[in-house]
Design a protein around this motif. Structure first.
Motif, mmCIF file in Angstrom:
data_model
loop_
_atom_site.group_PDB
_atom_site.id
_atom_site.type_symbol
_atom_site.label_atom_id
_atom_site.label_comp_id
_atom_site.label_asym_id
_atom_site.label_seq_id
_atom_site.Cartn_x
_atom_site.Cartn_y
_atom_site.Cartn_z
ATOM 1 N N GLU A 272 0.486 -0.821 -0.070
ATOM 2 C CA GLU A 272 -0.047 -0.016 -0.138
ATOM 3 C C GLU A 272 1.029 1.439 0.174
ATOM 4 O O GLU A 272 0.406 2.094 -0.627
ATOM 5 N N ASP A 273 2.020 1.632 1.092
ATOM 6 C CA ASP A 273 3.109 2.840 0.843
ATOM 7 C C ASP A 273 3.039 2.903 -0.506
ATOM 8 O O ASP A 273 3.037 3.441 -1.244
ATOM 9 N N PHE A 274 4.157 1.265 -1.189
ATOM 10 C CA PHE A 274 4.242 1.598 -2.008
ATOM 11 C C PHE A 274 3.484 1.665 -3.420
ATOM 12 O O PHE A 274 3.997 3.082 -4.416
ATOM 13 N N LEU A 275 2.297 1.467 -3.351
ATOM 14 C CA LEU A 275 1.666 2.065 -4.012
ATOM 15 C C LEU A 275 0.595 3.429 -4.640
ATOM 16 O O LEU A 275 0.323 3.798 -5.165
ATOM 17 N N ALA A 276 1.333 3.755 -2.925
ATOM 18 C CA ALA A 276 0.672 4.935 -2.865
ATOM 19 C C ALA A 276 1.285 6.341 -3.103
ATOM 20 O O ALA A 276 1.264 7.846 -2.899
#
Length: 281
Positions: A275-279
């Motif tokens: 999620e952090d990467f995709l955000a």
């Protein structure tokens, strides 16, 4: 029948899967050269994630992260030839072409690819062949063609292959680099999956791979995150470091509390990393 762990469960003989939010994922088949490949899709989020499994398990390896990902993203996972519900390969095949066929069947024009071990190698080769179709790469303990293994790696692999070929699944699942010693639930899953899908063992032998991609890694343009579990093999950590150095802008993360199958052992933490990467913009 696909093996599933809560909170995903199977109905209708494993053809329909429900996420915690009630989203339905039906097993479908994408036509590939000379065969077909089983895949599932779920969610309707604005960003698409494609999950590519390793060389021992099948796509059910993602069961622990699947429901939460389905709630936030559009997600596709598939069984490579000979794994899970996909028929065994009868001739050498191109894994990049198979992935392209799955994405076409699922209506995916571009996505972030999440590849585990040998699946990471497939993701890298696909990104090199189809750069405009890849928004990002998450390589989990990746096995990328072109790295020369150490003698330690070869001895360990020979031991693991010997155990699997003799059906000693419990011993194979206690390989010290796969999971931490206390990860009994994840280890039971590995044993059950291998027992239910004996074709998984050796299925990757029919997969064609390129000459080696090390000299081409500089051409990767997608944002790349390399993830390793802290107890994974020294070779894997060394290769992850090399990939970080060779892929422009790549970032490496070592996750504590797990090994090669970090997403099995720490699914919530792994999803948070995704999620952090995709955000990121």
């Amino acid at each position: 029948m696909r093996l599933l762990s809560a909170p995903v469960w199977a109905i209708a003989a494993g053809c329909l899967l429900f996420t915690a939010s009630g989203a339905v994922a039906e097993t479908r088949f994408a036509p590939v050269e000379g065969s077909q490949v089983a895949y599932e899709a779920c969610g309707d989020g604005p960003k698409t994630v494609v999950l590519i499994h390793d060389g021992i398990l099948d796509s059910s390896a993602w069961d622990g992260v699947w429901p939460r990902l389905c709630d936030a993203f559009t997600v596709v996972r598939y069984d490579r030839r000979g794994y899970g519900a996909s028929p065994a390969a009868t001739a050498p095949y191109d894994p990049v072409a198979d992935l392209a066929a799955v994405l076409q069947a699922a209506g995916v024009a571009n996505a972030t690819l999440v590849g585990s071990s040998a699946g990471g190698g497939v993701a890298v080769e696909y990104a090199l062949a189809h750069p405009d179709a890849v928004k990002g790469l998450v390589l989990v303990g990746p096995a990328v063609s072109g790295f020369r293994p150490t003698d330690h790696f070869m001895r360990r692999t020979a031991n693991l292959v010997g155990l699997l070929s003799r059906g000693r699944l419990e011993e194979a699942a206690r390989d010290p680099y796969i999971l931490t010693p206390s990860a009994e639930a994840a280890r039971a899953f590995v044993v059950a999956d291998l027992g239910a899908h004996p074709g998984n063992f050796g299925a990757g032998r029919m997969m064609r791979s390129g000459e080696g991609v090390l000299g081409r890694l500089k051409d990767l343009s997608a944002p790349t995150l390399i993830v390793t579990g802290e107890i994974d093999m020294p070779d894997v950590h060394a290769h992850a470091g090399a990939l970080e150095a060779l892929i422009p802008g790549a970032r490496r993360l070592v996750m504590p509390g797990g090994g090669h199958f970090i997403y099995l052992e720490r699914p919530d933490a792994f999803v948070s990393v995704l999620e952090d990467f995709l955000a990121a913009p």
